[in-house]
Scaffold this motif. Sequence first.
Motif, mmCIF file in Angstrom:
data_model
loop_
_atom_site.group_PDB
_atom_site.id
_atom_site.type_symbol
_atom_site.label_atom_id
_atom_site.label_comp_id
_atom_site.label_asym_id
_atom_site.label_seq_id
_atom_site.Cartn_x
_atom_site.Cartn_y
_atom_site.Cartn_z
ATOM 1 N N MET A 166 0.824 -1.205 0.000
ATOM 2 C CA MET A 166 0.000 0.000 0.000
ATOM 3 C C MET A 166 0.861 1.261 0.000
ATOM 4 N N ARG A 167 1.906 1.279 0.818
ATOM 5 C CA ARG A 167 2.784 2.454 0.876
ATOM 6 C C ARG A 167 3.511 2.676 -0.439
ATOM 7 N N GLU A 168 3.870 1.608 -1.114
ATOM 8 C CA GLU A 168 4.528 1.741 -2.414
ATOM 9 C C GLU A 168 3.591 2.344 -3.450
ATOM 10 N N LEU A 169 2.336 1.919 -3.465
ATOM 11 C CA LEU A 169 1.377 2.475 -4.407
ATOM 12 C C LEU A 169 1.083 3.943 -4.098
ATOM 13 N N VAL A 170 0.987 4.288 -2.818
ATOM 14 C CA VAL A 170 0.751 5.685 -2.448
ATOM 15 C C VAL A 170 1.933 6.554 -2.856
ATOM 16 N N GLN A 171 3.145 6.044 -2.686
ATOM 17 C CA GLN A 171 4.321 6.808 -3.080
ATOM 18 C C GLN A 171 4.347 7.032 -4.586
ATOM 19 N N MET A 172 3.957 6.022 -5.354
ATOM 20 C CA MET A 172 3.889 6.186 -6.809
ATOM 21 C C MET A 172 2.838 7.221 -7.191
ATOM 22 N N ASP A 173 1.707 7.217 -6.490
ATOM 23 C CA ASP A 173 0.662 8.187 -6.793
ATOM 24 C C ASP A 173 1.106 9.601 -6.437
ATOM 25 N N ARG A 174 1.817 9.768 -5.361
ATOM 26 C CA ARG A 174 2.307 11.098 -4.971
ATOM 27 C C ARG A 174 3.342 11.619 -5.963
ATOM 28 N N GLU A 175 4.182 10.727 -6.457
ATOM 29 C CA GLU A 175 5.151 11.151 -7.463
ATOM 30 C C GLU A 175 4.460 11.598 -8.740
ATOM 31 N N LYS A 176 3.357 10.952 -9.080
ATOM 32 C CA LYS A 176 2.613 11.371 -10.266
ATOM 33 C C LYS A 176 1.975 12.739 -10.050
ATOM 34 N N PHE A 177 1.526 13.015 -8.822
ATOM 35 C CA PHE A 177 0.914 14.306 -8.531
ATOM 36 C C PHE A 177 1.939 15.447 -8.583
ATOM 37 N N SER A 178 3.195 15.140 -8.329
ATOM 38 C CA SER A 178 4.225 16.184 -8.338
ATOM 39 C C SER A 178 4.597 16.623 -9.741
ATOM 40 N N LEU A 179 4.124 15.914 -10.766
ATOM 41 C CA LEU A 179 4.422 16.285 -12.147
ATOM 42 C C LEU A 179 3.601 17.502 -12.545
ATOM 43 N N PRO A 180 4.003 18.219 -13.591
ATOM 44 C CA PRO A 180 3.229 19.395 -14.044
ATOM 45 C C PRO A 180 1.813 18.995 -14.445
ATOM 46 N N LEU A 181 0.866 19.903 -14.233
ATOM 47 C CA LEU A 181 -0.535 19.638 -14.518
ATOM 48 C C LEU A 181 -0.778 19.647 -16.019
ATOM 49 N N GLN A 182 -1.726 18.823 -16.452
ATOM 50 C CA GLN A 182 -2.091 18.789 -17.852
ATOM 51 C C GLN A 182 -3.131 19.857 -18.145
ATOM 52 N N ASN A 183 -3.360 20.070 -19.415
ATOM 53 C CA ASN A 183 -4.322 21.094 -19.828
ATOM 54 C C ASN A 183 -5.744 20.719 -19.427
ATOM 55 N N ASP A 184 -6.097 19.438 -19.648
ATOM 56 C CA ASP A 184 -7.460 18.998 -19.348
ATOM 57 C C ASP A 184 -7.561 18.648 -17.878
ATOM 58 N N ASP A 185 -8.373 19.370 -17.174
ATOM 59 C CA ASP A 185 -8.514 19.132 -15.739
ATOM 60 C C ASP A 185 -9.389 17.929 -15.458
ATOM 61 N N LYS A 186 -10.377 17.649 -16.311
ATOM 62 C CA LYS A 186 -11.327 16.568 -16.080
ATOM 63 C C LYS A 186 -10.846 15.312 -16.803
ATOM 64 N N ILE A 187 -9.884 14.669 -16.223
ATOM 65 C CA ILE A 187 -9.351 13.450 -16.815
ATOM 66 C C ILE A 187 -9.863 12.246 -16.044
ATOM 67 N N ASP A 188 -9.681 11.070 -16.628
ATOM 68 C CA ASP A 188 -10.124 9.838 -15.987
ATOM 69 C C ASP A 188 -9.120 9.393 -14.930
ATOM 70 N N HIS A 189 -9.627 8.584 -14.010
ATOM 71 C CA HIS A 189 -8.754 8.039 -12.965
ATOM 72 C C HIS A 189 -7.822 6.986 -13.568
ATOM 73 N N VAL A 190 -6.553 7.111 -13.224
ATOM 74 C CA VAL A 190 -5.558 6.104 -13.603
ATOM 75 C C VAL A 190 -4.836 5.709 -12.321
ATOM 76 N N LEU A 191 -5.179 4.569 -11.785
ATOM 77 C CA LEU A 191 -4.600 4.132 -10.524
ATOM 78 C C LEU A 191 -3.177 3.630 -10.750
ATOM 79 N N PRO A 192 -2.266 3.918 -9.839
ATOM 80 C CA PRO A 192 -0.894 3.392 -9.981
ATOM 81 C C PRO A 192 -0.889 1.872 -9.855
ATOM 82 N N SER A 193 -0.018 1.246 -10.616
ATOM 83 C CA SER A 193 0.025 -0.215 -10.642
ATOM 84 C C SER A 193 1.469 -0.681 -10.699
#
Length: 640
Positions: free
Chosen positions: A444-471
């Motif tokens: 669980m901690r590994e998946l949360v860390q991957m998700d946090r790293e994805k959030f630290s990336l620059p934001l995309q133009n489209d704000d309403k995107i689909d959920h992509v869970l880390p795997s």
Amino acid sequence: MYSRRIWLATKIRPLRPVLRSQIRCINPFLPVDILDEVTNDDENTIREKRKLKRLQDLDEKIKNKKDGPINEYQTPQEEERNRERQKKENRQENWERFGSFLFRCFETAGITFSSLAVLALSGYMYHKIYNSQVLSKINSAFDEGDPTLQLSMYKRTDNNKYWVARPQQLLLDDIVNGKIKGRYFLLVGEKGTGKFSAILQSIRSVKGLNCTVVDGHSDPEIFRIRLGQALNFGYHEDYIGSLFSIRGPRDTTALLDIERAFKKLEMVALKRVKSAEEGVQVKPLIVVINNTHLIKDDEEGNKLIELLQQKAESLSGSGLATMIFNSDDYWVYERMKQLSTRLEVINFNDLGREDTIKVLKAARMKHYNVYLPLETANKIYDLIGGRPQHLALVSANKDPLLTSHQIIDREKTWFLNQCGLLGGDMDDDVMESGKLSTSAMLLMRELVQMDREKFSLPLQNDDKIDHVLPSLPLWRARQVMTRPDYIQLFDNLNIFTIDCNSRVHADSVPMMRAFHEIASQPGFDELLNETIERVSEIESLGRTRELVAKDLLLGGHYTVQEDKNNKLNIKLHGGTRDLLESANEDDPIKMEDFSDGAHKKWWSKRMSHYRDSYKPEEVAELGLTRNPEEQNSSVELSKS
């Protein structure tokens, strides 16, 4: 002489019926011999004729006597002739009796053999008619109509107005219509993604023609009964031949009965092909095995899976039938992968944002006849994603946002109840539970860390995107867990899931939110490390034997002196009791409780965007938020 003969005749003749053995016709198949009356009449007639003949012979002898009156005594020559004549008559009478006996024997044998022939012919005809009726009943199970009442039991696909077609729906329609042959299919996806609903929608489009549905079960006996109900096959339990045996109607195992049922299914499919006209292609039969994951992963379950897969391979190879397996767990795919040659896997995922909004609006209009605003629909998708199971629950309640938060809290509680950490005070008797919880928390901690790293990336133009869970790949997830065997248990508990590409991720968006909230609690990493160290200590105690001086570990020291009598005096210095008391003053590490009103803090935090809710602290300090309207909505929810 004449009077003496008359006297002997009157004395001996009444004894003849008693001395003579009576031959009766015995028919074991009839309670009454129908020829008794006829036989008795013939025997009496023969006896009367013999009596009249003797009297006539005696009268003729008297008339032809020339020596005058009858003498009471005979000469030796006459007696000798009379004895010869009597022997001849007796011999002739014996032959007549023997002939009558043979006739009766042949008569009885003929009746017996004719009765046996009639019985054998009747049994043979019953057997042929019964087998023909069995095939006819199985054939009727694939006629147009409701297969095993499945369509009437699941009403959610009745109204096509509110039905949202999935990308896999066209493929399932082609399979059910018989356009795709030569393969069998395995549907894999999380619980509640709409796999079985899509299958029922395809079956409904053909009105149940050539289709039947079987629900899986962990007990092979119950699965046998359900398969017989789906195929309209009674496993010969109503066969009348069982009346002639002491054994019960079925003296075999469930796997043998399942094999017999599929043999009958093959015969029905071949009969349908032979009865079709030349040039007409017969559509294959469709057999759906629902909830295949309910079969136990043990020896009996693996045998049942192997049997079903062998039948699926043979039936699909000949084009007679197509089998569709529906499973929520990944282990079914692992078992079938070993023997598969014609297997095709279809993966079901959650709905996207557009489909989710469409479903929510249609469901709210159906239940409450109310138009759902687009902003609320987007917020619901941000909270719980596009799982059809969750969407059906949210749309059926008056307050959809409150229900969304309750779903997340429920997933959070489920995860902590199954894999809660016990800390450093864990008893050594529950080491297996400690290993299970630490493995889940590490992944669980590994998946949360991957998700946090994805959030630290620059934001995309489209704000309403689909959920992509880390795997993670399955092999990598086992490395993180340090255990290769627990991942299947987590898949069964609907905590983590494995897709058809062997990728491990959270079971749903609410579960991933629960992961973030648990990992964000203060003291989580310390509690996890303490539990890991405690598990290592318990394993070390099981492998080795150690002598530990606790006083030395707590800061004390010993002094050893030898007195005049050569005795050793050992003294302890360092205030061990004070050290113990000071150590007990520290509070143990506890995770934050989220019940009794504490969960409202998380509710207000969830109302912001998903990326903003669980982004790393260094990114959150920069103040990168989506828009101020979402902040205002979070404040309003916290006040409510």
